[in-house]
Design a protein around this motif. Structure first.
Motif, short mmCIF file in Angstrom:
data_model
loop_
_atom_site.label_atom_id
_atom_site.label_comp_id
_atom_site.label_asym_id
_atom_site.label_seq_id
_atom_site.Cartn_x
_atom_site.Cartn_y
_atom_site.Cartn_z
N PHE A 155 0.87 -1.30 -0.15
CA PHE A 155 -0.16 0.01 -0.09
C PHE A 155 0.83 1.07 -0.21
O PHE A 155 0.63 2.25 -0.66
N ILE A 156 1.92 1.39 0.88
CA ILE A 156 2.78 2.49 1.07
C ILE A 156 3.63 2.66 -0.46
O ILE A 156 3.84 3.75 -0.67
N GLU A 157 4.01 1.30 -1.07
CA GLU A 157 4.66 1.79 -2.15
C GLU A 157 3.66 2.35 -3.38
O GLU A 157 4.11 3.05 -4.06
N CYS A 158 2.42 1.89 -3.31
CA CYS A 158 1.54 2.18 -4.40
C CYS A 158 1.04 3.69 -4.02
O CYS A 158 0.93 4.55 -5.11
N TYR A 159 0.73 3.91 -2.86
CA TYR A 159 0.27 5.34 -2.45
C TYR A 159 1.12 6.31 -1.50
O TYR A 159 0.30 7.48 -1.52
N GLY A 160 2.17 5.93 -1.28
CA GLY A 160 2.78 6.73 -0.15
C GLY A 160 3.16 7.90 -0.82
O GLY A 160 3.07 9.17 -0.31
N ILE A 161 3.99 7.98 -2.07
CA ILE A 161 4.05 9.37 -2.74
C ILE A 161 2.97 10.35 -3.03
O ILE A 161 3.03 11.38 -2.72
N MET A 162 1.70 9.74 -3.35
CA MET A 162 0.58 10.50 -3.56
C MET A 162 0.04 11.10 -2.19
O MET A 162 -0.15 12.18 -2.13
N ILE A 163 0.09 10.21 -1.03
CA ILE A 163 -0.28 11.02 0.34
C ILE A 163 0.82 11.95 0.62
O ILE A 163 0.26 13.16 0.86
N HIS A 164 1.97 11.83 0.43
CA HIS A 164 2.95 12.89 0.55
C HIS A 164 2.84 14.10 -0.21
O HIS A 164 2.64 15.24 0.36
N ASN A 165 2.32 13.88 -1.44
CA ASN A 165 2.38 15.05 -2.14
C ASN A 165 0.71 15.84 -1.67
O ASN A 165 0.95 17.11 -1.72
N VAL A 166 -0.01 15.16 -1.50
CA VAL A 166 -1.33 15.93 -1.03
C VAL A 166 -1.07 16.72 0.31
O VAL A 166 -1.31 17.71 0.48
N VAL A 167 -0.29 15.89 1.51
CA VAL A 167 0.18 16.57 2.60
C VAL A 167 0.90 17.71 2.35
O VAL A 167 0.65 18.99 2.65
N THR A 168 1.96 17.59 1.37
CA THR A 168 2.97 18.56 0.91
C THR A 168 2.32 19.88 0.45
O THR A 168 2.61 21.05 0.83
N SER A 169 1.19 19.66 -0.42
CA SER A 169 0.54 20.79 -1.17
C SER A 169 -0.01 21.62 -0.07
O SER A 169 -0.58 22.74 -0.16
N ILE A 170 -0.93 21.03 1.12
CA ILE A 170 -1.12 21.87 2.03
C ILE A 170 -0.52 22.27 2.89
O ILE A 170 -0.77 23.36 3.65
N LEU A 171 0.44 21.51 3.39
CA LEU A 171 1.41 22.20 4.73
C LEU A 171 2.63 22.69 3.71
O LEU A 171 3.71 21.96 3.70
N ASN A 172 2.34 23.50 3.22
CA ASN A 172 3.54 24.43 2.52
C ASN A 172 4.34 25.53 2.96
O ASN A 172 5.27 26.02 2.47
#
Length: 185
Positions: free
Chosen positions: A23-40
């Protein structure tokens, strides 16, 4: 839902760590990108990893809340990630505001205390100067509180510079005597 997502969901529901790693391999980067776009903002960026970890734990604990009938796994993950990141942003904003308020309060208290001490010192000095004659008191205030030069004082009061020096000298001796008596009593 695709076969890989189904296997991941079933594995996480069975608490299989290999499925969670997938799950982390498939979706980890996407989760990180969503969080980074908000906590910028700079003060928020240090919380990105913490927020991502919280999201991963939330998904690990709440995979049973996912329903493929309501939408895709990807959309569910994005919604959770976005909501957690927004919660973090609110929390960090609240912390930053309280820190600013605390600093303002602290600075205000320090300023108030300093003003109070200055006023108390001024009152004590005036009370001490009341032991001098009116003319000597006036000379002391002009010299030591208003920072006037000897020449300016002598011109203003119609005295010679030597007379001003003498009055200041006698006044200092008298004040020392008053202070030493005050310490004894």
């Amino acid at each position: 839902m695709n076969k890989v997502d189904e296997e991941i969901v079933e594995g996480i529901l069975k608490r299989d760590l290999n499925s969670f790693n997938k799950f982390i391999e498939c979706y980890g980067i996407m989760i990180h990108n969503v969080v980074t776009s908000i906590l910028n903002k700079s003060h928020e960026s240090q919380s990105i990893e913490e927020c991502v970890d919280d999201i991963l734990m939330c998904i690990w604990r709440n995979m049973d809340c996912f329903s493929k009938e309501r939408g895709s796994l990807k959309c569910w993950i994005i919604v959770i990630s976005k909501n957690k990141a927004l919660d973090y942003k609110k929390k960090l904003k609240k912390i930053m505001n309280s820190v600013d308020i605390d600093n303002v309060k602290l600075n205000s208290l320090v300023d108030i205390e300093q003003d109070y001490l200055k006023e108390e010192n001024r009152k004590s000095i005036i009370e001490l100067l009341n032991n001098l004659s009116i003319k000597d008191k006036e000379i002391f205030i002009k010299r030591y509180m208003n920072d006037w030069s000897i020449e300016k004082i002598s011109k203003d009061m119609g005295l010679t510079s030597i007379a001003v020096y003498n009055r200041l000298s006698r006044g200092r001796k008298k004040l020392k005597k008053v202070l030493s008596v005050g310490k004894e009593g």
